[in-house]
Design an enzyme around this catalytic site. Structure first.
Site, PDB file in Angstrom:
ATOM      1  N   LYS A  22      30.887  53.661  39.392  1.00  0.00           N
ATOM      2  CA  LYS A  22      32.155  54.352  39.104  1.00  0.00           C
ATOM      3  C   LYS A  22      32.554  55.192  40.305  1.00  0.00           C
ATOM      4  O   LYS A  22      33.685  55.098  40.787  1.00  0.00           O
ATOM      5  CB  LYS A  22      32.023  55.254  37.888  1.00  0.00           C
ATOM      6  CG  LYS A  22      33.173  56.268  37.761  1.00  0.00           C
ATOM      7  CD  LYS A  22      33.041  57.210  36.582  1.00  0.00           C
ATOM      8  CE  LYS A  22      32.279  58.456  36.886  1.00  0.00           C
ATOM      9  NZ  LYS A  22      33.007  59.528  37.566  1.00  0.00           N
ATOM     10  N   ASN A  23      31.645  56.009  40.818  1.00  0.00           N
ATOM     11  CA  ASN A  23      32.017  56.979  41.850  1.00  0.00           C
ATOM     12  C   ASN A  23      32.295  56.343  43.210  1.00  0.00           C
ATOM     13  O   ASN A  23      32.855  56.979  44.090  1.00  0.00           O
ATOM     14  CB  ASN A  23      30.970  58.086  41.948  1.00  0.00           C
ATOM     15  CG  ASN A  23      31.022  58.969  40.704  1.00  0.00           C
ATOM     16  OD1 ASN A  23      32.004  58.918  39.957  1.00  0.00           O
ATOM     17  ND2 ASN A  23      29.982  59.728  40.470  1.00  0.00           N
ATOM     18  N   ARG A  92      39.376  63.090  38.418  1.00  0.00           N
ATOM     19  CA  ARG A  92      39.147  63.842  39.652  1.00  0.00           C
ATOM     20  C   ARG A  92      39.514  62.987  40.873  1.00  0.00           C
ATOM     21  O   ARG A  92      40.056  63.478  41.837  1.00  0.00           O
ATOM     22  CB  ARG A  92      37.663  64.209  39.696  1.00  0.00           C
ATOM     23  CG  ARG A  92      37.177  64.846  40.981  1.00  0.00           C
ATOM     24  CD  ARG A  92      37.395  66.307  41.004  1.00  0.00           C
ATOM     25  NE  ARG A  92      36.677  66.957  42.106  1.00  0.00           N
ATOM     26  CZ  ARG A  92      36.973  68.156  42.569  1.00  0.00           C
ATOM     27  NH1 ARG A  92      37.954  68.847  42.037  1.00  0.00           N
ATOM     28  NH2 ARG A  92      36.302  68.693  43.561  1.00  0.00           N
ATOM     29  N   CYS A 116      36.094  65.978  34.704  1.00  0.00           N
ATOM     30  CA  CYS A 116      35.306  66.630  33.654  1.00  0.00           C
ATOM     31  C   CYS A 116      35.238  68.144  33.888  1.00  0.00           C
ATOM     32  O   CYS A 116      35.126  68.598  35.026  1.00  0.00           O
ATOM     33  CB  CYS A 116      33.882  66.064  33.645  1.00  0.00           C
ATOM     34  SG  CYS A 116      33.789  64.414  32.981  1.00  0.00           S
ATOM     35  N   ARG A 121      35.836  73.233  40.160  1.00  0.00           N
ATOM     36  CA  ARG A 121      36.146  72.023  40.954  1.00  0.00           C
ATOM     37  C   ARG A 121      37.271  72.257  41.961  1.00  0.00           C
ATOM     38  O   ARG A 121      38.270  71.561  41.988  1.00  0.00           O
ATOM     39  CB  ARG A 121      36.432  70.835  40.044  1.00  0.00           C
ATOM     40  CG  ARG A 121      35.337  70.633  39.010  1.00  0.00           C
ATOM     41  CD  ARG A 121      35.361  69.326  38.325  1.00  0.00           C
ATOM     42  NE  ARG A 121      34.776  68.272  39.181  1.00  0.00           N
ATOM     43  CZ  ARG A 121      34.558  67.035  38.753  1.00  0.00           C
ATOM     44  NH1 ARG A 121      34.903  66.694  37.539  1.00  0.00           N
ATOM     45  NH2 ARG A 121      34.025  66.123  39.567  1.00  0.00           N
ATOM     46  N   PRO A 122      37.122  73.279  42.814  1.00  0.00           N
ATOM     47  CA  PRO A 122      38.149  73.530  43.846  1.00  0.00           C
ATOM     48  C   PRO A 122      38.207  72.383  44.858  1.00  0.00           C
ATOM     49  O   PRO A 122      37.291  71.552  44.909  1.00  0.00           O
ATOM     50  CB  PRO A 122      37.650  74.806  44.518  1.00  0.00           C
ATOM     51  CG  PRO A 122      36.178  74.798  44.316  1.00  0.00           C
ATOM     52  CD  PRO A 122      35.950  74.162  42.972  1.00  0.00           C
ATOM     53  N   ASP A 304      24.346  64.385  38.153  1.00  0.00           N
ATOM     54  CA  ASP A 304      24.930  63.541  37.099  1.00  0.00           C
ATOM     55  C   ASP A 304      23.880  63.001  36.132  1.00  0.00           C
ATOM     56  O   ASP A 304      24.242  62.433  35.100  1.00  0.00           O
ATOM     57  CB  ASP A 304      25.719  62.375  37.720  1.00  0.00           C
ATOM     58  CG  ASP A 304      26.926  62.865  38.494  1.00  0.00           C
ATOM     59  OD1 ASP A 304      27.497  62.078  39.259  1.00  0.00           O
ATOM     60  OD2 ASP A 304      27.279  64.047  38.353  1.00  0.00           O
ATOM     61  N   ILE A 326      24.541  72.459  41.380  1.00  0.00           N
ATOM     62  CA  ILE A 326      25.803  71.929  41.900  1.00  0.00           C
ATOM     63  C   ILE A 326      27.010  72.414  41.109  1.00  0.00           C
ATOM     64  O   ILE A 326      28.012  72.845  41.673  1.00  0.00           O
ATOM     65  CB  ILE A 326      25.789  70.368  41.876  1.00  0.00           C
ATOM     66  CG1 ILE A 326      24.547  69.813  42.569  1.00  0.00           C
ATOM     67  CG2 ILE A 326      27.084  69.808  42.455  1.00  0.00           C
ATOM     68  CD1 ILE A 326      24.506  69.930  44.056  1.00  0.00           C
ATOM     69  N   ARG A 397      34.681  56.511  30.115  1.00  0.00           N
ATOM     70  CA  ARG A 397      35.220  56.683  31.478  1.00  0.00           C
ATOM     71  C   ARG A 397      34.225  56.189  32.527  1.00  0.00           C
ATOM     72  O   ARG A 397      34.611  55.808  33.623  1.00  0.00           O
ATOM     73  CB  ARG A 397      35.494  58.172  31.751  1.00  0.00           C
ATOM     74  CG  ARG A 397      36.661  58.740  31.013  1.00  0.00           C
ATOM     75  CD  ARG A 397      36.954  60.132  31.475  1.00  0.00           C
ATOM     76  NE  ARG A 397      36.989  60.202  32.926  1.00  0.00           N
ATOM     77  CZ  ARG A 397      37.060  61.349  33.601  1.00  0.00           C
ATOM     78  NH1 ARG A 397      37.078  62.481  32.939  1.00  0.00           N
ATOM     79  NH2 ARG A 397      37.091  61.361  34.902  1.00  0.00           N
TER      80      ARG A 397
HETATM   81  C1  EPZ Z   1      31.554  63.819  42.809  1.00  0.00           C
HETATM   82  O1  EPZ Z   1      32.374  64.908  42.410  1.00  0.00           O
HETATM   83  C2  EPZ Z   1      31.334  62.999  41.552  1.00  0.00           C
HETATM   84  N1  EPZ Z   1      32.626  62.527  41.073  1.00  0.00           N
HETATM   85  C3  EPZ Z   1      30.650  63.852  40.481  1.00  0.00           C
HETATM   86  O2  EPZ Z   1      30.325  62.971  39.405  1.00  0.00           O
HETATM   87  C4  EPZ Z   1      29.332  64.392  41.031  1.00  0.00           C
HETATM   88  O3  EPZ Z   1      28.785  65.295  40.080  1.00  0.00           O
HETATM   89  C5  EPZ Z   1      29.577  65.126  42.353  1.00  0.00           C
HETATM   90  O4  EPZ Z   1      30.266  64.262  43.279  1.00  0.00           O
HETATM   91  C6  EPZ Z   1      28.270  65.562  43.004  1.00  0.00           C
HETATM   92  O5  EPZ Z   1      27.477  64.445  43.238  1.00  0.00           O
HETATM   93  C7  EPZ Z   1      33.205  61.484  41.717  1.00  0.00           C
HETATM   94  O6  EPZ Z   1      32.682  60.960  42.692  1.00  0.00           O
HETATM   95  C8  EPZ Z   1      34.520  61.035  41.164  1.00  0.00           C
HETATM   96  P1  EPZ Z   1      31.557  67.587  45.204  1.00  0.00           P
HETATM   97  P2  EPZ Z   1      33.057  65.842  43.531  1.00  0.00           P
HETATM   98  O7  EPZ Z   1      32.802  67.696  45.988  1.00  0.00           O
HETATM   99  O8  EPZ Z   1      33.395  65.034  44.722  1.00  0.00           O
HETATM  100  C9  EPZ Z   1      32.003  72.309  45.310  1.00  0.00           C
HETATM  101  C10 EPZ Z   1      30.323  62.126  37.247  1.00  0.00           C
HETATM  102  O9  EPZ Z   1      29.722  62.542  36.252  1.00  0.00           O
HETATM  103  N2  EPZ Z   1      33.223  72.037  46.074  1.00  0.00           N
HETATM  104  O10 EPZ Z   1      30.340  67.004  45.837  1.00  0.00           O
HETATM  105  O11 EPZ Z   1      34.113  66.626  42.852  1.00  0.00           O
HETATM  106  C11 EPZ Z   1      32.162  71.938  43.844  1.00  0.00           C
HETATM  107  O12 EPZ Z   1      32.775  72.990  43.132  1.00  0.00           O
HETATM  108  C12 EPZ Z   1      31.023  63.109  38.151  1.00  0.00           C
HETATM  109  O13 EPZ Z   1      30.376  60.920  37.625  1.00  0.00           O
HETATM  110  C13 EPZ Z   1      33.934  73.112  46.601  1.00  0.00           C
HETATM  111  O14 EPZ Z   1      33.551  74.254  46.430  1.00  0.00           O
HETATM  112  O15 EPZ Z   1      31.818  66.787  43.870  1.00  0.00           O
HETATM  113  C14 EPZ Z   1      30.738  71.707  43.418  1.00  0.00           C
HETATM  114  O16 EPZ Z   1      30.105  72.943  43.166  1.00  0.00           O
HETATM  115  C15 EPZ Z   1      30.992  64.524  37.629  1.00  0.00           C
HETATM  116  N3  EPZ Z   1      35.077  72.861  47.299  1.00  0.00           N
HETATM  117  C16 EPZ Z   1      30.099  71.086  44.656  1.00  0.00           C
HETATM  118  O17 EPZ Z   1      30.942  71.465  45.767  1.00  0.00           O
HETATM  119  C17 EPZ Z   1      35.540  71.592  47.517  1.00  0.00           C
HETATM  120  O18 EPZ Z   1      36.572  71.423  48.188  1.00  0.00           O
HETATM  121  C18 EPZ Z   1      29.984  69.568  44.598  1.00  0.00           C
HETATM  122  O19 EPZ Z   1      31.253  69.038  44.596  1.00  0.00           O
HETATM  123  C19 EPZ Z   1      34.807  70.514  46.970  1.00  0.00           C
HETATM  124  C20 EPZ Z   1      33.656  70.758  46.261  1.00  0.00           C
END
Ligand code: EPZ
Length: 419
Positions: A22-23, A92, A116, A121-122, A304, A326, A397
């Site tokens: 998916k991701n 997302r 989710c 999620r900034p 995840d 995370i 999803r």
């Molecule tokens: C991806 O989310 C995945 N989603 C998430 O999977 C997964 O949990 C996550 O990566 C971590 O592996 C998709 O790929 C669609 P991040 P993403 O940017 O890209 C902070 C699932 O269940 N952050 O790595 O949104 C954020 O708040 C989903 O399949 C900032 O602060 O994750 C978090 O604490 C849920 N500023 C951390 O980084 C930013 O600009 C990880 O976020 C971006 C992120």
């Protein structure tokens, strides 16, 4: 909305085929619009997140053709127009169109994405990277307007190894003037899958899968064929389930290297596994040992899989600690597991404790997010009696054919559409 009904406590036996990630797929599809010619992507999972992206592609005017798990996308005649917020909000990954459209047109307008509710999620790291490449970012009532006279390659250091920011900045840099280096980049398998896709189109990306990715800008991206990598989170979910009630369950069409952290954690818990080239065979042991889980960026234990693992820990002998590093709101499944009889407490928004083993009883529970839903499916399958999981659309999803795949190995599970 759908709900899932499970009659629990049936041993599972047989094989489960893993679908495309998916991701990865949700990044490959927006990335396709970068190409001015037709691209073909195979092994795309049939899940609702993909349907939402197809809706965006069609809205933009791309010509999309889907046959089974293969999608062909022709973006040569798309229009760079504002995607309605109600579509952007569906997931997302809609934010990958930011990097792709900015890269292609040097301008993009987009609403803040959905996803989710596992944290705030900034997207500050994405926006900081776009600015570093020379873009101007304005924001008004959740609408982002990002413009650039020219995108110029530069060095970008990510404060956090964000998956989304790494991919979005790769997309934004791939046609920039000059070279971009992203340091502290995320290393998840889907980053490599997206970089390989872009290179197949003629991009010049090296280092994907390491913490430093170099992108040399190119002028043109051409047609190509690509395949979605197997879903290592789906793989891990079924590994955890098989460790609980698998007689002999073979999880196939996988890349074992992508679930190394899950293999080592299950070995620590006392789960024997036969690891093949593209499969893992698991039979549930008599006893499971309590362990501590700390979620980390890849290749650490995946966030995840924290919630599905929490269900397993309710059956492990002793006290287990979960440290979620995370996301700040990823324990919503614990309250539902407690309704089923689990002994568990959320200590802080990053720490939870689970004491086992304790027999779970089937109840009516609520999925609050995708992986919390997976945690409840596993709980329903091991519980005594019937479990009803409401808001099951969250689960649909991210898990292709979950009811069919589980029924095939002996689970008594069905999907009901609620009007
Ligand atoms: C991806 O989310 C995945 N989603 C998430 O999977 C997964 O949990 C996550 O990566 C971590 O592996 C998709 O790929 C669609 P991040 P993403 O940017 O890209 C902070 C699932 O269940 N952050 O790595 O949104 C954020 O708040 C989903 O399949 C900032 O602060 O994750 C978090 O604490 C849920 N500023 C951390 O980084 C930013 O600009 C990880 O976020 C971006 C992120």
């Amino acid at each position: 909305m759908h709900r899932i009904i499970i009659e629990g406590n049936n041993t599972l036996n047989g094989s489960i085929k893993i679908s495309g990630s998916k991701n990865s797929a949700v990044a490959l599809i927006p990335a396709a619009v970068l190409c001015d010619e037709k691209v073909t992507i195979a092994n795309v999972p049939n899940i609702s997140d993909i349907d939402a992206l197809d809706e965006i592609l069609n809205y933009l005017g791309a010509i999309v053709d889907k046959k089974d798990d293969t999608i062909t996308i022709d973006s040569s005649k798309i229009e760079n127009k504002l995607i309605p917020e109600k579509i952007t909000k569906k997931l997302r990954a809609s934010y990958y169109f930011m990097g792709a459209l900015l890269s292609k047109y040097k301008k993009v307008e987009m609403y803040f994405p959905g996803g989710c509710a596992i944290g705030a999620r900034p997207i500050n790291l994405h926006l900081k990277g776009f600015k570093a490449l020379g873009a101007k970012v304005e924001e008004k009532d959740n609408l982002f307007i990002i413009t650039a006279d020219e995108l110029v390659g530069t060095k970008i250091n990510l404060d956090f190894a964000s998956v989304g920011a790494t991919i979005n900045l790769m997309l934004a840099a791939v046609k920039a003037t000059g070279t971009t280096v992203i340091s502290n980049a995320a290393k998840e398998p889907h980053i490599v899958n997206v970089a390989t896709f872009l290179n197949n189109m003629g991009a010049k990306i090296t280092g994907a899968g390491t913490s430093e990715i170099k992108i040399i800008g190119v002028k043109h991206l051409h047609s190509c064929f690509h395949e979605v990598v197997p879903d290592y989170i789906e793989t891990g979910t079924y590994m955890i389930l098989a460790s609980l009630i698998g007689k002999e369950v073979t999880i196939k069409n996988i890349i074992p290297d992508h679930v190394k952290s899950v293999i080592s954690k299950l070995e620590e818990i006392g789960v024997p596994m036969e690891i093949g080239v593209d499969f893992i065979k698991i039979s549930a042991p008599e006893k499971l040992k309590a362990v501590n889980i700390k979620t980390q960026v890849y290749p650490g234990f995946p966030t995840d899989l924290q919630q599905p693992m929490a269900t397993l820990l309710t059956q492990a002998k002793g006290k287990s600690m979960i440290n979620e590093t995370i996301w700040e709101n990823r324990f919503l499944n614990i309250a539902e597991l407690k309704k089923m009889g689990a002994t568990a407490e959320v200590i802080t928004n990053s720490k939870a404790v689970i004491v086992g083993p304790c027999k779970l009883k089937g109840k009516k529970v609520k999925a609050t997010d995708l992986r919390a839903g997976a945690s409840l499916v596993i709980a329903g399958l091991i519980a005594d009696g019937q479990t009803i999981i409401e808001n099951a659309d969250y689960i649909l999803r991210g898990y292709e054919g979950i009811v069919e795949k589980l029924s095939k190995v002996g689970a008594k599970i069905r999907l009901e559409k609620m009007d």
